[in-house]
Design a protein around this motif. Structure first.
Motif, PDB file in Angstrom:
ATOM      1  N   ALA A 176      14.533 148.451  41.997  1.00 16.80           N
ATOM      2  CA  ALA A 176      14.868 149.791  41.500  1.00 16.80           C
ATOM      3  C   ALA A 176      15.806 149.715  40.297  1.00 16.80           C
ATOM      4  O   ALA A 176      16.432 148.680  40.030  1.00 16.80           O
ATOM      5  CB  ALA A 176      15.516 150.597  42.618  1.00 16.80           C
ATOM      6  N   GLY A 177      15.896 150.834  39.599  1.00 16.19           N
ATOM      7  CA  GLY A 177      16.773 150.885  38.431  1.00 16.19           C
ATOM      8  C   GLY A 177      18.227 150.648  38.770  1.00 16.19           C
ATOM      9  O   GLY A 177      18.973 150.038  37.991  1.00 16.19           O
ATOM     10  N   LEU A 178      18.661 151.125  39.956  1.00 16.01           N
ATOM     11  CA  LEU A 178      20.049 150.910  40.348  1.00 16.01           C
ATOM     12  C   LEU A 178      20.361 149.424  40.528  1.00 16.01           C
ATOM     13  O   LEU A 178      21.477 148.985  40.263  1.00 16.01           O
ATOM     14  CB  LEU A 178      20.356 151.665  41.646  1.00 16.01           C
ATOM     15  N   ALA A 179      19.376 148.658  40.978  1.00 13.53           N
ATOM     16  CA  ALA A 179      19.589 147.222  41.135  1.00 13.53           C
ATOM     17  C   ALA A 179      19.821 146.563  39.782  1.00 13.53           C
ATOM     18  O   ALA A 179      20.656 145.661  39.642  1.00 13.53           O
ATOM     19  CB  ALA A 179      18.398 146.578  41.844  1.00 13.53           C
ATOM     20  N   ARG A 180      19.090 147.017  38.777  1.00 10.13           N
ATOM     21  CA  ARG A 180      19.294 146.479  37.422  1.00 10.13           C
ATOM     22  C   ARG A 180      20.627 146.955  36.854  1.00 10.13           C
ATOM     23  O   ARG A 180      21.324 146.206  36.164  1.00 10.13           O
ATOM     24  CB  ARG A 180      18.133 146.902  36.521  1.00 10.13           C
ATOM     25  N   LEU A 181      20.993 148.194  37.188  1.00  7.20           N
ATOM     26  CA  LEU A 181      22.261 148.733  36.700  1.00  7.20           C
ATOM     27  C   LEU A 181      23.446 147.916  37.226  1.00  7.20           C
ATOM     28  O   LEU A 181      24.435 147.714  36.512  1.00  7.20           O
ATOM     29  CB  LEU A 181      22.403 150.193  37.140  1.00  7.20           C
ATOM     30  N   ARG A 182      23.349 147.431  38.453  1.00  7.37           N
ATOM     31  CA  ARG A 182      24.458 146.694  39.068  1.00  7.37           C
ATOM     32  C   ARG A 182      24.822 145.436  38.288  1.00  7.37           C
ATOM     33  O   ARG A 182      25.941 144.937  38.406  1.00  7.37           O
ATOM     34  CB  ARG A 182      24.110 146.304  40.509  1.00  7.37           C
ATOM     35  N   LYS A 183      23.903 144.933  37.495  1.00  3.70           N
ATOM     36  CA  LYS A 183      24.153 143.691  36.756  1.00  3.70           C
ATOM     37  C   LYS A 183      24.961 143.923  35.484  1.00  3.70           C
ATOM     38  O   LYS A 183      25.428 142.973  34.859  1.00  3.70           O
ATOM     39  CB  LYS A 183      22.826 143.005  36.425  1.00  3.70           C
ATOM     40  N   TRP A 184      25.114 145.191  35.099  1.00  8.21           N
ATOM     41  CA  TRP A 184      25.844 145.497  33.871  1.00  8.21           C
ATOM     42  C   TRP A 184      27.334 145.572  34.154  1.00  8.21           C
ATOM     43  O   TRP A 184      27.775 146.040  35.194  1.00  8.21           O
ATOM     44  CB  TRP A 184      25.363 146.839  33.309  1.00  8.21           C
ATOM     45  N   ALA A 185      28.121 145.117  33.188  1.00  6.04           N
ATOM     46  CA  ALA A 185      29.575 145.211  33.313  1.00  6.04           C
ATOM     47  C   ALA A 185      29.993 146.664  33.296  1.00  6.04           C
ATOM     48  O   ALA A 185      29.374 147.501  32.625  1.00  6.04           O
ATOM     49  CB  ALA A 185      30.254 144.459  32.168  1.00  6.04           C
ATOM     50  N   ALA A 186      31.029 146.992  34.025  1.00 12.09           N
ATOM     51  CA  ALA A 186      31.645 148.319  34.078  1.00 12.09           C
ATOM     52  C   ALA A 186      30.704 149.359  34.696  1.00 12.09           C
ATOM     53  O   ALA A 186      30.941 149.813  35.822  1.00 12.09           O
ATOM     54  CB  ALA A 186      32.113 148.766  32.693  1.00 12.09           C
ATOM     55  N   VAL A 187      29.637 149.748  34.011  1.00 14.18           N
ATOM     56  CA  VAL A 187      28.768 150.803  34.538  1.00 14.18           C
ATOM     57  C   VAL A 187      28.044 150.360  35.805  1.00 14.18           C
ATOM     58  O   VAL A 187      27.578 151.190  36.584  1.00 14.18           O
ATOM     59  CB  VAL A 187      27.741 151.265  33.484  1.00 14.18           C
ATOM     60  N   GLY A 188      27.970 149.047  36.027  1.00  8.88           N
ATOM     61  CA  GLY A 188      27.325 148.553  37.233  1.00  8.88           C
ATOM     62  C   GLY A 188      27.999 149.017  38.512  1.00  8.88           C
ATOM     63  O   GLY A 188      27.372 149.107  39.569  1.00  8.88           O
ATOM     64  N   HIS A 189      29.299 149.334  38.414  1.00  5.62           N
ATOM     65  CA  HIS A 189      30.025 149.810  39.583  1.00  5.62           C
ATOM     66  C   HIS A 189      29.575 151.200  40.026  1.00  5.62           C
ATOM     67  O   HIS A 189      29.957 151.658  41.111  1.00  5.62           O
ATOM     68  CB  HIS A 189      31.529 149.824  39.300  1.00  5.62           C
ATOM     69  N   LEU A 190      28.797 151.890  39.200  1.00  5.81           N
ATOM     70  CA  LEU A 190      28.299 153.210  39.561  1.00  5.81           C
ATOM     71  C   LEU A 190      27.082 153.154  40.473  1.00  5.81           C
ATOM     72  O   LEU A 190      26.719 154.153  41.101  1.00  5.81           O
ATOM     73  CB  LEU A 190      27.943 154.006  38.301  1.00  5.81           C
ATOM     74  N   ALA A 191      26.421 152.002  40.549  1.00  2.00           N
ATOM     75  CA  ALA A 191      25.173 151.918  41.300  1.00  2.00           C
ATOM     76  C   ALA A 191      25.365 152.295  42.766  1.00  2.00           C
ATOM     77  O   ALA A 191      24.634 153.133  43.317  1.00  2.00           O
ATOM     78  CB  ALA A 191      24.583 150.514  41.179  1.00  2.00           C
ATOM     79  N   ALA A 192      26.335 151.688  43.405  1.00  2.00           N
ATOM     80  CA  ALA A 192      26.553 151.985  44.827  1.00  2.00           C
ATOM     81  C   ALA A 192      27.002 153.428  45.045  1.00  2.00           C
ATOM     82  O   ALA A 192      26.471 154.106  45.941  1.00  2.00           O
ATOM     83  CB  ALA A 192      27.564 151.005  45.423  1.00  2.00           C
ATOM     84  N   PRO A 193      27.978 153.953  44.279  1.00  2.00           N
ATOM     85  CA  PRO A 193      28.327 155.368  44.460  1.00  2.00           C
ATOM     86  C   PRO A 193      27.150 156.314  44.275  1.00  2.00           C
ATOM     87  O   PRO A 193      27.058 157.331  44.985  1.00  2.00           O
ATOM     88  CB  PRO A 193      29.404 155.596  43.392  1.00  2.00           C
ATOM     89  N   VAL A 194      26.245 156.017  43.320  1.00  2.00           N
ATOM     90  CA  VAL A 194      25.051 156.853  43.142  1.00  2.00           C
ATOM     91  C   VAL A 194      24.185 156.799  44.397  1.00  2.00           C
ATOM     92  O   VAL A 194      23.705 157.828  44.890  1.00  2.00           O
ATOM     93  CB  VAL A 194      24.248 156.400  41.910  1.00  2.00           C
ATOM     94  N   GLN A 195      23.982 155.595  44.929  1.00  2.00           N
ATOM     95  CA  GLN A 195      23.149 155.440  46.126  1.00  2.00           C
ATOM     96  C   GLN A 195      23.760 156.168  47.324  1.00  2.00           C
ATOM     97  O   GLN A 195      23.060 156.873  48.066  1.00  2.00           O
ATOM     98  CB  GLN A 195      22.984 153.950  46.439  1.00  2.00           C
ATOM     99  N   PHE A 196      25.070 156.018  47.502  1.00  5.63           N
ATOM    100  CA  PHE A 196      25.730 156.706  48.609  1.00  5.63           C
ATOM    101  C   PHE A 196      25.676 158.225  48.426  1.00  5.63           C
ATOM    102  O   PHE A 196      25.459 158.966  49.394  1.00  5.63           O
ATOM    103  CB  PHE A 196      27.188 156.258  48.720  1.00  5.63           C
ATOM    104  N   ARG A 197      25.886 158.689  47.208  1.00  5.07           N
ATOM    105  CA  ARG A 197      25.868 160.134  46.955  1.00  5.07           C
ATOM    106  C   ARG A 197      24.515 160.722  47.345  1.00  5.07           C
ATOM    107  O   ARG A 197      24.436 161.759  48.021  1.00  5.07           O
ATOM    108  CB  ARG A 197      26.159 160.412  45.477  1.00  5.07           C
TER     109      ARG A 197
END
Length: 395
Positions: free
Chosen positions: A62-83
């Motif tokens: 998924a896109g969130l999995a790719r997002l997690r690999k980015w510095a800084a913005v990658g920390h948003l992946a889990a909060p987005v999933q939980f939200r």
């Protein structure tokens, strides 16, 4: 009360945060709450001991999995999933309270007005356990994580910390206003562990004196300094100045032992790696002393477990939780600082003196018995009610 709890992982995962999440969930369920745990370490939905566990694992494609690999913005992946997961379930049947750890801010995107009170229970902030020697990329990444933690804390209707000192440091770190309800609530220990602990006599045989360390090989845990202390004590065993000892390392694989650790010191050490609870209980039963020289512990679970088993603890006076759990109870010895020599001094006293071990064990057993789920649930629910009142008053 219908409540939700956000967890990075959940038992049988063997982490401290996982253990804390189970104790909170089980304690609340035991008091009649309808508890749902959202956890990132699995998929699917399952009832576990009266608690509904919803897996929120991020699909690797998924896109969130790719997002997690980015510095800084990658920390948003889990909060987005939980939200997404929480709001979907909240729309089906509303929650009164949603609780999350502060660590890497899983609820950073659940602040605001959703109809439930957001409560943050403070573990160790990410900033307190990372290396200070960071590359530019990692400094940017760390700043983003710290900002998200502060955002979640500031947007919470209530806060929980494990000790008074922990709470004060959290307020200073996140710059929390005094109007936010903030309560000190210690965690409980699972009933099965308390049963094992109460039925575990102190070892009669004291040759060698067995020392148990539980945790990861990281700076916050004082691991390198503990290994330095083992090196010093091993050299004293060779000269006959110190009786024989053996150091069991639970949670530390052999690959994490320092390359500089001498062969003589290695003969006194067993690195167990991660093991199931049965092994943990067995090592506690065999241990004469618990070594926990952490610079900082938020929940202090290892202190609580050691006290429940009546095992003397060597901790560090640098840790406020150690000063509260060990120093104030006399359940062990506080090393003056987290240094090899100070840790070795504290361990040496307990290795050499059966009488000192017996005294610390007696005081530990006097302090045991307060780490139960009814207490945890009662104190948590009191804070939940304060948070709900604060949320309603702010409308």
């Amino acid at each position: 009360m219908r409540t939700a709890l956000l967890a990075w992982d959940y038992p049988p995962s063997p982490s401290g945060l996982s253990t804390a999440a189970r104790e909170i969930a089980q304690a609340l369920a035991g008091e009649g709450c309808d508890v749902t745990v959202f956890t990132l370490d699995r998929t699917g939905t399952k009832m576990v001991d009266g608690v509904r566990v919803i897996g929120c694992a991020i699909d690797g494609n998924a896109g969130l999995a790719r997002l997690r690999k980015w510095a800084a913005v990658g920390h948003l992946a889990a909060p987005v999933q939980f939200r997404r997961a929480v709001l979907r379930e909240h729309a089906r049947q509303p929650f009164a309270v949603v609780e999350a750890t502060n660590w890497y801010a899983p609820a950073a995107l659940l602040t605001g007005r959703h109809g439930f009170a957001l409560v943050t229970r403070n573990s160790t902030p990410a900033a307190w356990s990372r290396s200070k020697d960071l590359t530019l990329r990692n400094r940017i990444d760390a700043h983003a994580a710290d900002w998200l933690e502060a955002r979640q804390a500031a947007g919470s209707a209530g806060l929980i910390s494990n000790t008074d000192d922990h709470g004060r440091r959290i307020v200073d770190l996140y710059r929390i206003g005094s109007r936010v309800p903030h309560r000190t609530v210690g965690l409980s220990l699972p009933p099965d562990l308390l049963d094992v602990a109460s039925a575990s006599p102190y070892p009669d045989e004291d040759a060698p004196v067995r020392i148990l360390f539980i945790g990861r090989a990281e700076s916050r845990k004082g691991f390198a300094e503990l290994m330095g202390a083992a090196e010093l004590l091993a050299s004293e065993v060779r000269t006959g100045a110190v009786p024989a000892f053996h150091l069991d390392l639970l949670g530390v694989p052999a690959a994490d032992l320092p390359e500089t650790l001498s062969a003589a010191a290695r003969n006194h050490v067993t690195a167990w790696g991660r093991m199931p609870d049965e092994t943990l209980h067995d090592l506690y039963r065999r241990a004469h002393v618990i070594a926990a020289p952490s610079r900082y512990e938020s929940f202090g679970l290892v202190y609580q477990e050691a006290i429940a088993f009546g095992r003397p603890v060597v901790a560090s006076a640098e840790d406020p939780s150690a000063r509260e759990f060990i120093g104030s109870t006399g359940a062990g010895i506080l090393a003056r600082q987290t240094t090899p020599s100070d840790i070795a001094d504290a361990l040496r006293n307990l290795i050499q003196s059966r009488e000192m071990r017996a005294g610390a064990r007696s005081r530990a057993l006097e302090a045991a018995g307060r780490f139960n789920r009814p207490y945890l649930a009662r104190e948590t629910l009191d804070l939940y009610r304060q948070a709900l009142a604060a949320m309603r008053a702010g409308r």
